[in-house]
Design a protein around this motif. Structure first.
Motif, PDB file in Angstrom:
ATOM      1  N   MET A 167       0.890  -0.957  -0.260  1.00  0.00           N
ATOM      2  CA  MET A 167      -0.081   0.153   0.037  1.00  0.00           C
ATOM      3  C   MET A 167       0.806   1.419   0.112  1.00  0.00           C
ATOM      4  O   MET A 167       0.519   2.207  -0.692  1.00  0.00           O
ATOM      5  CB  MET A 167      -0.813  -0.102   1.189  1.00  0.00           C
ATOM      6  CG  MET A 167      -1.815   1.158   1.498  1.00  0.00           C
ATOM      7  SD  MET A 167      -3.298   1.228   0.276  1.00  0.00           S
ATOM      8  CE  MET A 167      -4.096   2.624   0.852  1.00  0.00           C
ATOM      9  N   ARG A 168       1.828   1.211   0.906  1.00  0.00           N
ATOM     10  CA  ARG A 168       2.770   2.384   0.889  1.00  0.00           C
ATOM     11  C   ARG A 168       3.485   2.738  -0.345  1.00  0.00           C
ATOM     12  O   ARG A 168       3.615   3.788  -0.736  1.00  0.00           O
ATOM     13  CB  ARG A 168       3.630   2.156   1.957  1.00  0.00           C
ATOM     14  CG  ARG A 168       4.484   3.430   2.424  1.00  0.00           C
ATOM     15  CD  ARG A 168       5.040   3.583   3.784  1.00  0.00           C
ATOM     16  NE  ARG A 168       5.491   4.753   4.104  1.00  0.00           N
ATOM     17  CZ  ARG A 168       6.908   5.061   4.518  1.00  0.00           C
ATOM     18  NH1 ARG A 168       7.503   4.149   4.621  1.00  0.00           N
ATOM     19  NH2 ARG A 168       7.250   6.232   4.783  1.00  0.00           N
ATOM     20  N   LYS A 169       4.033   1.606  -0.790  1.00  0.00           N
ATOM     21  CA  LYS A 169       4.802   1.788  -2.179  1.00  0.00           C
ATOM     22  C   LYS A 169       3.933   2.260  -3.236  1.00  0.00           C
ATOM     23  O   LYS A 169       4.188   3.197  -4.066  1.00  0.00           O
ATOM     24  CB  LYS A 169       5.397   0.468  -2.660  1.00  0.00           C
ATOM     25  CG  LYS A 169       6.586   0.236  -1.821  1.00  0.00           C
ATOM     26  CD  LYS A 169       6.940  -1.311  -2.512  1.00  0.00           C
ATOM     27  CE  LYS A 169       7.536  -1.421  -3.794  1.00  0.00           C
ATOM     28  NZ  LYS A 169       7.916  -2.689  -4.276  1.00  0.00           N
ATOM     29  N   ARG A 170       2.583   1.993  -3.358  1.00  0.00           N
ATOM     30  CA  ARG A 170       1.770   2.509  -4.326  1.00  0.00           C
ATOM     31  C   ARG A 170       1.319   3.725  -4.135  1.00  0.00           C
ATOM     32  O   ARG A 170       1.078   4.704  -5.107  1.00  0.00           O
ATOM     33  CB  ARG A 170       0.365   1.780  -4.380  1.00  0.00           C
ATOM     34  CG  ARG A 170       0.547   0.386  -4.692  1.00  0.00           C
ATOM     35  CD  ARG A 170      -0.661  -0.460  -4.959  1.00  0.00           C
ATOM     36  NE  ARG A 170      -1.470   0.199  -5.897  1.00  0.00           N
ATOM     37  CZ  ARG A 170      -2.256  -0.564  -6.926  1.00  0.00           C
ATOM     38  NH1 ARG A 170      -1.929  -1.615  -7.081  1.00  0.00           N
ATOM     39  NH2 ARG A 170      -2.683   0.398  -7.695  1.00  0.00           N
ATOM     40  N   THR A 171       1.307   4.466  -2.772  1.00  0.00           N
ATOM     41  CA  THR A 171       1.120   5.604  -2.509  1.00  0.00           C
ATOM     42  C   THR A 171       2.233   6.696  -2.966  1.00  0.00           C
ATOM     43  O   THR A 171       1.922   7.647  -3.582  1.00  0.00           O
ATOM     44  CB  THR A 171       0.633   5.906  -1.116  1.00  0.00           C
ATOM     45  OG1 THR A 171      -0.312   4.940  -0.637  1.00  0.00           O
ATOM     46  CG2 THR A 171       0.295   7.369  -0.708  1.00  0.00           C
ATOM     47  N   ILE A 172       3.345   6.160  -2.677  1.00  0.00           N
ATOM     48  CA  ILE A 172       4.651   6.733  -3.012  1.00  0.00           C
ATOM     49  C   ILE A 172       4.729   7.027  -4.618  1.00  0.00           C
ATOM     50  O   ILE A 172       5.136   7.944  -5.017  1.00  0.00           O
ATOM     51  CB  ILE A 172       5.900   6.201  -2.372  1.00  0.00           C
ATOM     52  CG1 ILE A 172       5.929   6.294  -0.791  1.00  0.00           C
ATOM     53  CG2 ILE A 172       7.144   6.873  -2.930  1.00  0.00           C
ATOM     54  CD1 ILE A 172       6.804   5.714  -0.160  1.00  0.00           C
TER      55      ILE A 172
END
Length: 78
Positions: A1-6
């Motif tokens: 999830m965090r990688k997609r947001t970044i």
């Protein structure tokens, strides 16, 4: 999830930056276009010069090894 947001944030900010940069280069007044080009070229030349400096520094700081030392090190490993 965090990688997609970044990743989404990076893509969005890059698109906004390129839109702003395109405006500065093509749709602003002549003086601002000239300043934008000068700054861009300056940073590109600076990055190239810094890269060459770091390569030269690496060569300068690396100790020279003679062929005789290389043969001795190879023999000591065997």
């Amino acid at each position: 999830m965090r990688k997609r947001t970044i990743g989404a944030l990076l893509m969005f900010s890059t698109a906004v930056f390129m839109g702003f940069y395109t405006y500065l280069l093509f749709f602003s007044n002549k003086h601002l276009q000239e300043v934008t080009l000068k700054i861009t070229i300056y940073f590109l030349v600076f990055i190239l010069a810094a890269s060459l400096f770091l390569i030269g520094y690496g060569f300068f700081k690396t100790p020279a090894i003679t062929p005789k030392e290389v043969k001795e090190r190879i023999k000591s490993v065997k």
